[in-house]
Scaffold this active site. Structure first.
Site: not given
Length: 284
Positions: A122, A153, A252, A255, A261, A271, A275
């Protein structure tokens, strides 16, 4: 006092000009609010355009996700969790294909992972949706699953999921975004890159971002540089540590690895701070 006709005309023209330039700027209508589960942004700009099969938006009542048809798994799943989503509904265990996908797309089946050594992992957890039977059942759609090493998991991610839910008892709400990237993981039967005759990709990494807020409104704008943000990036391996705290990274970093983003609806200045940091708070 005598006023010439020409002076009067000039005065009236000047008055009209002033009136025009001083009219207030029309009020812009408010922006359309984002759906609940995309309050912090749409990480990949996913849309409901079926001609975009690698970034297809499924916006459900219980969560939102970007589905990648060619990988047979979501790229990311995003959801909001507060006390209203928790109740007494039992775990339904009704794993099934998602028939809301475009009709000509392959639908991953409940049996597609069978015998593979990987769990139907999940993304939005069953235990985050227990207010109604329908809400819990929605988490068992295969578009909400990725092939996940059982230890990852059932222990590492489960430990973080359980910890995340403890925030609710302190009058908090939580936003969670998670996903997977790369290709190839090691389950209980060894290393594999795909399942179901190549129609389901086994990811190499699984990541998650958790944003914790006091209960309130206008959530994206209430996030500050002091808001707790937990981000992890884990290997999809059966030898993984059960301590999720060992896998904390910056937003970061996620990303950079995924090209997404994240938290894009949060003010830019905020942000830039939240981040870059790596969480060092308690893990249980």
């Amino acid at each position: 006092m005598h006023v010439s006709r020409y002076a009067l005309v000039a005065f009236l023209a000047f008055t009209a000009a002033c009136s025009t330039t001083q009219d207030p700027t029309p009020v812009q209508p408010p922006a359309t609010p984002l759906p609940e589960h995309l309050t912090l942004g749409n990480p990949s700009g996913a849309t409901t355009d079926s001609s975009q099969p690698t970034n297809y938006l499924l916006s459900k009542s219980q969560y939102a996700l970007s589905y990648h048809r060619d990988r047979g798994i979501p790229t990311w799943v995003s959801w909001h969790l507060d006390a209203s989503w928790r109740g007494a509904a039992a775990r339904q265990d009704d794993f099934r294909a998602d028939n809301t996908l475009p009709a000509d797309w392959y639908q991953v089946q409940s049996t597609s992972y069978s015998g593979s050594g990987f769990d139907r992992g999940h993304q939005c957890p069953s235990a985050d949706r227990t207010s109604t039977v329908a809400d819990n059942s929605a988490t068992f759609l295969m578009t909400n699953m990725v092939p996940q090493a059982p230890r990852n998991n059932q222990q590492t991610w489960a430990n973080l999921e359980n910890y995340t839910r403890t925030f609710l008892s302190a009058d908090n709400e939580v936003y969670i975004i998670c996903g997977a990237y790369g290709k190839g993981g090691t389950g209980s039967n060894g290393f594999q890159t795909t399942l179901d005759q190549g129609r389901v990709t086994v990811p190499a990494r699984l990541w998650k971002v958790v944003v914790v807020l006091p209960t309130g409104d206008n959530d994206a704008t209430r996030i500050t540089t002091n808001t707790r943000v937990i981000a992890i990036d884990t290997p999809n391996e059966n030898t993984i540590s059960t301590d999720w705290g060992q896998y904390r990274v910056s937003v970061d970093a996620i990303e950079a690895a995924t090209g997404l983003d994240l938290l894009s609806a949060v003010p830019i200045a905020v942000q830039q701070v939240i981040e870059t940091g790596v969480d060092s708070g308690p893990t249980q």
